[in-house]
Design a protein around this motif. Structure first.
Motif, PDB file in Angstrom:
ATOM      1  N   ARG A  38       0.841  -1.187   0.000  1.00 24.56           N
ATOM      2  CA  ARG A  38       0.000   0.000   0.000  1.00 24.56           C
ATOM      3  C   ARG A  38       0.879   1.241   0.000  1.00 24.56           C
ATOM      4  O   ARG A  38       1.827   1.350   0.772  1.00 24.56           O
ATOM      5  CB  ARG A  38      -0.867  -0.019   1.262  1.00 24.56           C
ATOM      6  N   GLY A  42      -3.291   7.090  -2.919  1.00 25.68           N
ATOM      7  CA  GLY A  42      -4.123   6.198  -3.715  1.00 25.68           C
ATOM      8  C   GLY A  42      -3.383   5.330  -4.704  1.00 25.68           C
ATOM      9  O   GLY A  42      -3.965   4.870  -5.687  1.00 25.68           O
ATOM     10  N   CYS A  43      -2.107   5.077  -4.475  1.00 25.54           N
ATOM     11  CA  CYS A  43      -1.343   4.206  -5.367  1.00 25.54           C
ATOM     12  C   CYS A  43      -0.735   3.061  -4.566  1.00 25.54           C
ATOM     13  O   CYS A  43      -0.888   2.984  -3.351  1.00 25.54           O
ATOM     14  CB  CYS A  43      -0.237   4.992  -6.076  1.00 25.54           C
ATOM     15  N   LEU A  44      -0.034   2.170  -5.266  1.00 26.96           N
ATOM     16  CA  LEU A  44       0.727   1.101  -4.635  1.00 26.96           C
ATOM     17  C   LEU A  44       2.205   1.427  -4.779  1.00 26.96           C
ATOM     18  O   LEU A  44       2.628   2.005  -5.782  1.00 26.96           O
ATOM     19  CB  LEU A  44       0.437  -0.241  -5.312  1.00 26.96           C
ATOM     20  N   ALA A  99      -6.032   0.559  -4.363  1.00 29.83           N
ATOM     21  CA  ALA A  99      -5.568   1.538  -5.351  1.00 29.83           C
ATOM     22  C   ALA A  99      -6.596   1.790  -6.459  1.00 29.83           C
ATOM     23  O   ALA A  99      -6.333   2.578  -7.365  1.00 29.83           O
ATOM     24  CB  ALA A  99      -4.238   1.081  -5.955  1.00 29.83           C
ATOM     25  N   GLU A 115       5.632   3.193  -8.489  1.00 28.69           N
ATOM     26  CA  GLU A 115       4.262   3.327  -8.029  1.00 28.69           C
ATOM     27  C   GLU A 115       3.350   2.796  -9.120  1.00 28.69           C
ATOM     28  O   GLU A 115       3.627   2.959 -10.310  1.00 28.69           O
ATOM     29  CB  GLU A 115       3.924   4.786  -7.727  1.00 28.69           C
ATOM     30  N   TRP A 117      -0.521   3.099 -10.375  1.00 39.42           N
ATOM     31  CA  TRP A 117      -1.692   3.960 -10.272  1.00 39.42           C
ATOM     32  C   TRP A 117      -2.793   3.512 -11.231  1.00 39.42           C
ATOM     33  O   TRP A 117      -2.491   3.076 -12.351  1.00 39.42           O
ATOM     34  CB  TRP A 117      -1.327   5.387 -10.678  1.00 39.42           C
TER      35      TRP A 117
END
Length: 143
Positions: A38, A42-44, A99, A115, A117
């Motif tokens: 995580r 809002g991304c990984l 995400a 990242e 998204w």
């Protein structure tokens, strides 16, 4: 520039099972196995196993009262993935949900990590950044 610098943005597609092609250029630095967890905004986040170890060691060194939520989020959501012969990885369902990943995704190299998204979320995030905000961030960095 470091040879281990991760950079660039790559548009990718994800299938209904959560498999996506991970850019070969980024795999050259990360390796074929890496950690997805995580992120923020809002991304990984994606780290090589070595870089993930560096980050978790730093978290372990912090007092529990200060770091427990971050430790739980960072390591609790972490999943090791491995690219198959076609360079695809499988993103676990729980991480896809966090995400908002569905079909169109963007993989971004961000120095020591990547990242992942959702493409619309990435575009929205970037449209909210203005030049004055960037100038303020660069202030004092000798750019």
């Amino acid at each position: 520039m470091s040879e281990n610098m991760l950079m660039g943005a790559y548009n990718q597609s994800m299938d209904v099972k959560g498999r996506m092609s991970f850019p070969a250029k980024l795999r050259e630095t990360l390796g074929e196995r890496f950690i997805v967890t995580r992120g923020i905004d809002g991304c990984l986040f994606v780290y090589s196993p070595e870089e993930f170890r560096v980050k978790t060691d730093k978290l372990r060194a912090l007092p529990m009262a200060k770091a427990r939520k971050l430790q739980r989020s960072f390591t609790g959501w972490a999943s090791e993935v491995e690219a198959d012969k076609q360079g695809r990885i499988l993103i676990p369902q729980a991480l896809r949900e966090i995400a908002g990943l569905e079909k169109e995704v963007v993989v971004v190299g961000v120095s020591d990590r990547c990242e992942i998204w959702d493409r619309k979320r990435w575009e929205s995030f970037n449209s909210d950044i203005d030049d004055n905000e960037l100038m303020d961030a660069l202030e004092g960095l000798d750019f």
